[in-house]
Design a protein around this motif. Structure first.
Motif, PDB file in Angstrom:
ATOM      1  N   ARG A   1       4.006  -9.080 -36.256  1.00 18.19           N
ATOM      2  CA  ARG A   1       2.971  -8.051 -36.380  1.00 18.19           C
ATOM      3  C   ARG A   1       1.686  -8.521 -37.062  1.00 18.19           C
ATOM      4  NH1 ARG A   1       5.237  -2.214 -37.692  1.00 18.19           N
ATOM      5  NH2 ARG A   1       6.474  -1.923 -35.815  1.00 18.19           N
ATOM      6  N   LYS A   2       1.824  -9.355 -38.107  1.00 20.61           N
ATOM      7  CA  LYS A   2       0.648  -9.705 -38.909  1.00 20.61           C
ATOM      8  C   LYS A   2       0.329 -11.189 -38.909  1.00 20.61           C
ATOM      9  CE  LYS A   2       2.554  -6.901 -42.291  1.00 20.61           C
ATOM     10  NZ  LYS A   2       2.906  -6.688 -43.649  1.00 20.61           N
ATOM     11  N   VAL A   3       1.243 -11.973 -39.429  1.00 18.34           N
ATOM     12  CA  VAL A   3       0.957 -13.374 -39.721  1.00 18.34           C
ATOM     13  C   VAL A   3       0.798 -14.202 -38.448  1.00 18.34           C
ATOM     14  CG1 VAL A   3       1.720 -15.418 -40.969  1.00 18.34           C
ATOM     15  CG2 VAL A   3       2.122 -13.147 -41.941  1.00 18.34           C
ATOM     16  N   GLY A   4       1.706 -14.054 -37.498  1.00 14.76           N
ATOM     17  CA  GLY A   4       1.628 -14.808 -36.247  1.00 14.76           C
ATOM     18  C   GLY A   4       0.331 -14.564 -35.486  1.00 14.76           C
ATOM     19  N   PRO A   5      -0.044 -13.285 -35.253  1.00 13.37           N
ATOM     20  CA  PRO A   5      -1.319 -13.029 -34.565  1.00 13.37           C
ATOM     21  C   PRO A   5      -2.533 -13.591 -35.310  1.00 13.37           C
ATOM     22  CG  PRO A   5       0.048 -11.072 -34.492  1.00 13.37           C
ATOM     23  CD  PRO A   5       0.738 -12.066 -35.393  1.00 13.37           C
ATOM     24  N   LEU A   6      -2.498 -13.525 -36.644  1.00 18.40           N
ATOM     25  CA  LEU A   6      -3.605 -14.104 -37.414  1.00 18.40           C
ATOM     26  C   LEU A   6      -3.655 -15.605 -37.249  1.00 18.40           C
ATOM     27  CD1 LEU A   6      -5.935 -13.925 -39.411  1.00 18.40           C
ATOM     28  CD2 LEU A   6      -4.252 -13.930 -41.269  1.00 18.40           C
ATOM     29  N   MET A   7      -2.512 -16.274 -37.283  1.00 22.27           N
ATOM     30  CA  MET A   7      -2.484 -17.723 -37.090  1.00 22.27           C
ATOM     31  C   MET A   7      -3.022 -18.085 -35.695  1.00 22.27           C
ATOM     32  SD  MET A   7      -1.285 -19.476 -39.739  1.00 22.27           S
ATOM     33  CE  MET A   7      -0.461 -20.949 -39.177  1.00 22.27           C
ATOM     34  N   GLU A   8      -2.657 -17.325 -34.687  1.00 24.46           N
ATOM     35  CA  GLU A   8      -3.145 -17.576 -33.336  1.00 24.46           C
ATOM     36  C   GLU A   8      -4.667 -17.404 -33.256  1.00 24.46           C
ATOM     37  OE1 GLU A   8      -3.001 -19.006 -29.705  1.00 24.46           O
ATOM     38  OE2 GLU A   8      -1.264 -18.879 -31.021  1.00 24.46           O
ATOM     39  N   GLN A   9      -5.161 -16.366 -33.897  1.00 29.25           N
ATOM     40  CA  GLN A   9      -6.606 -16.135 -33.942  1.00 29.25           C
ATOM     41  C   GLN A   9      -7.317 -17.279 -34.638  1.00 29.25           C
ATOM     42  OE1 GLN A   9      -7.701 -12.509 -36.016  1.00 29.25           O
ATOM     43  NE2 GLN A   9      -9.717 -13.317 -36.495  1.00 29.25           N
TER      44      GLN A   9
ATOM     45  N   THR B   1       3.409 -15.938 -49.409  1.00 31.02           N
ATOM     46  CA  THR B   1       2.924 -16.835 -48.375  1.00 31.02           C
ATOM     47  C   THR B   1       1.447 -16.579 -48.146  1.00 31.02           C
ATOM     48  OG1 THR B   1       5.104 -16.829 -47.321  1.00 31.02           O
ATOM     49  CG2 THR B   1       3.258 -17.608 -45.994  1.00 31.02           C
ATOM     50  N   PHE B   2       0.675 -17.659 -48.147  1.00 30.69           N
ATOM     51  CA  PHE B   2      -0.761 -17.585 -47.901  1.00 30.69           C
ATOM     52  C   PHE B   2      -1.058 -18.200 -46.541  1.00 30.69           C
ATOM     53  CE2 PHE B   2      -0.204 -17.627 -52.442  1.00 30.69           C
ATOM     54  CZ  PHE B   2      -1.159 -16.719 -52.918  1.00 30.69           C
ATOM     55  N   VAL B   3      -1.946 -17.570 -45.783  1.00 31.60           N
ATOM     56  CA  VAL B   3      -2.434 -18.144 -44.530  1.00 31.60           C
ATOM     57  C   VAL B   3      -3.752 -18.827 -44.857  1.00 31.60           C
ATOM     58  CG1 VAL B   3      -3.226 -17.683 -42.189  1.00 31.60           C
ATOM     59  CG2 VAL B   3      -1.323 -16.365 -43.141  1.00 31.60           C
ATOM     60  N   ILE B   4      -3.832 -20.125 -44.561  1.00 35.63           N
ATOM     61  CA  ILE B   4      -5.014 -20.927 -44.866  1.00 35.63           C
ATOM     62  C   ILE B   4      -5.645 -21.362 -43.542  1.00 35.63           C
ATOM     63  CG2 ILE B   4      -5.885 -22.901 -46.179  1.00 35.63           C
ATOM     64  CD1 ILE B   4      -4.214 -20.923 -47.875  1.00 35.63           C
ATOM     65  N   ASP B   5      -6.952 -21.156 -43.389  1.00 37.57           N
ATOM     66  CA  ASP B   5      -7.617 -21.508 -42.127  1.00 37.57           C
ATOM     67  C   ASP B   5      -7.958 -22.996 -42.061  1.00 37.57           C
ATOM     68  OD1 ASP B   5     -10.011 -21.859 -43.559  1.00 37.57           O
ATOM     69  OD2 ASP B   5     -10.925 -20.025 -42.818  1.00 37.57           O
ATOM     70  N   LYS B   6      -8.639 -23.391 -40.982  1.00 35.27           N
ATOM     71  CA  LYS B   6      -8.949 -24.805 -40.730  1.00 35.27           C
ATOM     72  C   LYS B   6      -9.834 -25.434 -41.793  1.00 35.27           C
ATOM     73  CE  LYS B   6      -8.839 -24.118 -35.740  1.00 35.27           C
ATOM     74  NZ  LYS B   6      -9.625 -24.183 -34.503  1.00 35.27           N
ATOM     75  N   GLN B   7     -10.623 -24.614 -42.471  1.00 35.42           N
ATOM     76  CA  GLN B   7     -11.522 -25.129 -43.505  1.00 35.42           C
ATOM     77  C   GLN B   7     -10.924 -25.054 -44.911  1.00 35.42           C
ATOM     78  OE1 GLN B   7     -12.771 -22.769 -41.113  1.00 35.42           O
ATOM     79  NE2 GLN B   7     -13.382 -24.530 -39.900  1.00 35.42           N
ATOM     80  N   GLY B   8      -9.673 -24.625 -45.017  1.00 37.25           N
ATOM     81  CA  GLY B   8      -9.031 -24.558 -46.324  1.00 37.25           C
ATOM     82  C   GLY B   8      -9.300 -23.264 -47.071  1.00 37.25           C
ATOM     83  N   ARG B   9      -9.707 -22.202 -46.345  1.00 39.48           N
ATOM     84  CA  ARG B   9      -9.952 -20.901 -46.970  1.00 39.48           C
ATOM     85  C   ARG B   9      -8.730 -20.006 -46.813  1.00 39.48           C
ATOM     86  NH1 ARG B   9     -15.294 -20.032 -43.676  1.00 39.48           N
ATOM     87  NH2 ARG B   9     -13.593 -19.773 -42.235  1.00 39.48           N
ATOM     88  N   VAL B  10      -8.459 -19.226 -47.843  1.00 37.59           N
ATOM     89  CA  VAL B  10      -7.363 -18.269 -47.801  1.00 37.59           C
ATOM     90  C   VAL B  10      -7.802 -17.093 -46.921  1.00 37.59           C
ATOM     91  CG1 VAL B  10      -5.909 -16.703 -49.145  1.00 37.59           C
ATOM     92  CG2 VAL B  10      -6.600 -18.902 -50.116  1.00 37.59           C
ATOM     93  N   ARG B  11      -7.000 -16.777 -45.913  1.00 35.56           N
ATOM     94  CA  ARG B  11      -7.342 -15.680 -45.013  1.00 35.56           C
ATOM     95  C   ARG B  11      -6.409 -14.484 -45.162  1.00 35.56           C
ATOM     96  NH1 ARG B  11     -11.002 -17.574 -41.056  1.00 35.56           N
ATOM     97  NH2 ARG B  11     -11.087 -15.419 -40.354  1.00 35.56           N
ATOM     98  N   TYR B  12      -5.208 -14.713 -45.719  1.00 36.63           N
ATOM     99  CA  TYR B  12      -4.253 -13.615 -45.861  1.00 36.63           C
ATOM    100  C   TYR B  12      -3.225 -13.997 -46.912  1.00 36.63           C
ATOM    101  CZ  TYR B  12      -0.691 -10.158 -44.541  1.00 36.63           C
ATOM    102  OH  TYR B  12       0.226  -9.136 -44.545  1.00 36.63           O
ATOM    103  N   ARG B  13      -2.718 -12.995 -47.598  1.00 38.26           N
ATOM    104  CA  ARG B  13      -1.675 -13.193 -48.605  1.00 38.26           C
ATOM    105  C   ARG B  13      -0.537 -12.219 -48.299  1.00 38.26           C
ATOM    106  NH1 ARG B  13      -2.221 -11.239 -54.820  1.00 38.26           N
ATOM    107  NH2 ARG B  13      -0.213 -11.975 -55.568  1.00 38.26           N
ATOM    108  N   HIS B  14       0.648 -12.765 -48.128  1.00 38.16           N
ATOM    109  CA  HIS B  14       1.825 -11.935 -47.871  1.00 38.16           C
ATOM    110  C   HIS B  14       2.725 -12.005 -49.098  1.00 38.16           C
ATOM    111  CE1 HIS B  14       4.924  -9.927 -45.547  1.00 38.16           C
ATOM    112  NE2 HIS B  14       5.778 -10.750 -46.153  1.00 38.16           N
ATOM    113  N   VAL B  15       2.987 -10.869 -49.695  1.00 37.16           N
ATOM    114  CA  VAL B  15       3.841 -10.798 -50.880  1.00 37.16           C
ATOM    115  C   VAL B  15       5.248 -10.392 -50.442  1.00 37.16           C
ATOM    116  CG1 VAL B  15       4.213  -9.641 -53.089  1.00 37.16           C
ATOM    117  CG2 VAL B  15       1.894 -10.182 -52.336  1.00 37.16           C
TER     118      VAL B  15
END
Length: 178
Positions: free
Chosen positions: A165-173, A141-155
């Motif tokens: 712990r990780k993905v939800g707080p990053l999405m909120e940020q 799973t990749f977290v993609i920001d508003k501009q289409g940039r990859v911000r995190y990769r979860h394997v």
């Protein structure tokens, strides 16, 4: 000279042992991604579901952070992860899917049977798009920001704990970023 021939293998063994101990302290799921902080590569995939439009990199530049989940119907951990994705989608999390290395009909049937958490879904039957992302296996799973940039990769399978712990707080940020 004989002493050196005896000491060299012992020193080599100790160095090798040290390398192994350092490796034991690392997280095997933490695979680096060359795309962190960079835009997704240009891609367009075939539609997964009949009547759909497929998936492309332009779908990720819509002004809100999204998840890109790489999955397959043949993937055991994807079955474990799927209820988590369904719950996140019900909570309003935007998720796009990339069906990796299988026939689109198999992926579409799997979603029809288990529920479909994806806004858009594409089929990567050859695996080429996944390879361009650096996908090592499914699920990822990749977290993609508003501009289409990859911000995190979860394997691996995304668990409720990973989300909290990780993905939800990053999405909120990312939602709060301009």
């Amino acid at each position: 000279m004989k002493r050196l021939l005896f000491i060299l293998p012992v020193v080599g063994f100790l160095v090798l042992l040290g390398v192994f101990f350092v490796g034991l302290g690392r997280d095997p799921r933490a695979l680096p991604s060359a795309f962190i902080g960079k835009p997704l590569p240009a891609f367009t995939t075939a539609p997964l579901r009949p009547g759909d439009q497929g998936l492309s990199n332009t779908d990720f530049q819509r002004g809100e952070p999204v998840l890109l989940n790489v999955f397959a119907s043949w993937c055991g951990p994807c079955r474990v992860e799927h209820p988590v994705l369904m719950r996140l989608r019900q909570e309003g999390v935007a998720i796009h899917g990339l069906d990796w290395k299988e026939d689109a009909a198999a992926g579409a049937q799997w979603l029809a049977e288990r529920g479909d958490p994806y806004i858009r879904a594409g089929n990567d039957q050859t695996g080429r798009t996944g390879i361009e992302f650096g996908v090592a296996g499914v699920p990822e799973t990749f977290v993609i920001d508003k501009q289409g940039r990859v911000r995190y990769r979860h394997v691996g399978a995304l668990t409720p704990d990973d989300w909290e712990r990780k993905v939800g707080p990053l999405m909120e940020q990312l939602r709060k970023e301009p």
